[in-house]
Scaffold this motif. Structure first.
Motif, PDB file in Angstrom:
ATOM      1  N   LEU A 132      15.561  -8.936 -20.231  1.00  0.00           N
ATOM      2  CA  LEU A 132      14.751  -8.115 -19.342  1.00  0.00           C
ATOM      3  C   LEU A 132      14.258  -6.907 -20.130  1.00  0.00           C
ATOM      4  CD1 LEU A 132      13.689  -7.123 -16.572  1.00  0.00           C
ATOM      5  CD2 LEU A 132      15.961  -6.145 -16.176  1.00  0.00           C
ATOM      6  N   GLY A 133      12.954  -6.840 -20.348  1.00  0.00           N
ATOM      7  CA  GLY A 133      12.451  -5.740 -21.152  1.00  0.00           C
ATOM      8  C   GLY A 133      10.951  -5.819 -21.378  1.00  0.00           C
ATOM      9  N   LEU A 134      10.434  -4.753 -21.991  1.00  0.00           N
ATOM     10  CA  LEU A 134       9.009  -4.597 -22.285  1.00  0.00           C
ATOM     11  C   LEU A 134       8.784  -4.745 -23.779  1.00  0.00           C
ATOM     12  CD1 LEU A 134       6.105  -3.649 -21.331  1.00  0.00           C
ATOM     13  CD2 LEU A 134       6.863  -1.337 -21.982  1.00  0.00           C
ATOM     14  N   ALA A 135       7.922  -5.681 -24.158  1.00  0.00           N
ATOM     15  CA  ALA A 135       7.568  -5.888 -25.565  1.00  0.00           C
ATOM     16  C   ALA A 135       6.131  -5.444 -25.779  1.00  0.00           C
ATOM     17  CB  ALA A 135       7.747  -7.347 -25.960  1.00  0.00           C
ATOM     18  N   VAL A 136       5.901  -4.731 -26.873  1.00  0.00           N
ATOM     19  CA  VAL A 136       4.569  -4.231 -27.197  1.00  0.00           C
ATOM     20  C   VAL A 136       4.270  -4.541 -28.657  1.00  0.00           C
ATOM     21  CG1 VAL A 136       3.110  -2.182 -27.420  1.00  0.00           C
ATOM     22  CG2 VAL A 136       4.698  -2.369 -25.497  1.00  0.00           C
TER      23      VAL A 136
END
Length: 302
Positions: free
Chosen positions: A45-49
């Motif tokens: 669960l997380g945000l990748a950029v």
């Protein structure tokens, strides 16, 4: 601030190829100077950029390509195949991953006046959307905070909370809210996934998982596939094989010992499924993995 600013800030830290765990425990960075081989890993669960370069993520039969100006959100822990597709020495791949805390998201959502979820909005394990300027600004400030270690303990939680607010109210919001809405099918499936991750080496009856999610077996399978792109049995197999790969890399176990550790009764079946998943038998695959940057230890941004 621009995506080029974020690339510059990541480049200050990730000066050579590899993965970088930062002083902010939830923040990971990566740099690659060329295209990489497809690598199986777990997206949490997380945000990748991606700040520079390009990347491809495959989840079952779903293929997602993204680059600068886009953000990818994983709403549940997912076995995926990840590959850097655009990178060279002059313009290396530069990316970051910020893992999110489910309890903090639930609390924030409860305190906010969020609009009702659209009825036709389906749950999704991976969401791809634009990296809007307010979110980009918060991400850059979080990365820049690494240059002020004396302030990390007090300021990092505040910026992380802002990022979660931006996610809940932005394009990714509906998918996050599906996950954290108590009693929703996505929330129930996510709880079953969390249990399965801890017990993947057991012989688990799928009816038992459905019961844990308070669903009929057919309804559970439908929602599970909708969220993860695979069946519960396929998910369990991928968890077993990825754990097996890590055990052989980090503990130098042989295939027979590893197979038993992750729940296989038949070594020959383990070897067949391992070769099908990773493209080579265990011993050959592990030799190849050790030649990769970082010694082949699987990271979520590889």
């Amino acid at each position: 601030m621009s995506i080029a600013t974020l690339a510059q800030e990541i480049g200050r830290i990730a000066r050579n190829d590899g993965d970088y765990q930062t002083a902010i425990p939830q923040l990971l960075m990566a740099r690659r100077s060329g295209r990489t081989e497809p690598l199986a890993c777990i997206y949490m669960l997380g945000l990748a950029v991606v700040a520079q370069g390009g990347k491809q993520v495959t989840m079952s039969d779903q293929v997602v390509n993204y680059g600068p100006g886009q953000s990818l959100l994983a709403t549940v822990d997912l076995p995926v195949v990840s590959q850097v597709t655009q990178a060279d020495l002059a313009q290396p791949f530069l990316g970051m991953l910020l893992t999110l805390d489910t309890r903090a998201l639930v609390q924030l959502a409860a305190d906010m006046e969020l609009p009702p979820l659209p009825r036709d909005q389906a749950a999704r394990g991976i969401s791809l959307g634009p990296l809007e300027e307010p979110l980009l600004d918060a991400v850059i400030r979080l990365v820049r905070l690494l240059q002020e270690p004396q302030h990390i303990a007090r300021l990092a939680p505040l910026i992380q909370q802002e990022i979660m607010v931006r996610l809940l109210t932005g394009p990714h919001g509906p998918y996050l809210r599906h996950l954290i809405a108590a009693g929703s099918p996505s929330h129930q499936v996510a709880q079953a996934i969390a249990w399965l991750k801890l017990n993947f080496s057991r012989d688990v009856l799928m009816d038992e998982l459905a019961e844990r999610a308070h669903m009929s077996p057919s309804t559970f399978r439908q929602h599970f596939r909708g969220l993860t792109g695979m069946s519960p049995l396929q998910y369990q197999k991928q968890l077993r094989l990825q754990e097996a790969r890590q055990l052989m890399l980090t503990q130098a176990l042989d295939a027979s010992s590893t197979a038993a550790r992750v729940g296989y009764e038949s070594v020959s079946q383990f070897n067949r499924e391992y070769s099908r998943q990773f493209g080579a038998p265990p011993q050959r695959d592990i030799r190849r993995m050790r030649e990769l940057p970082g010694g082949g230890v699987v990271q979520s941004l590889s």
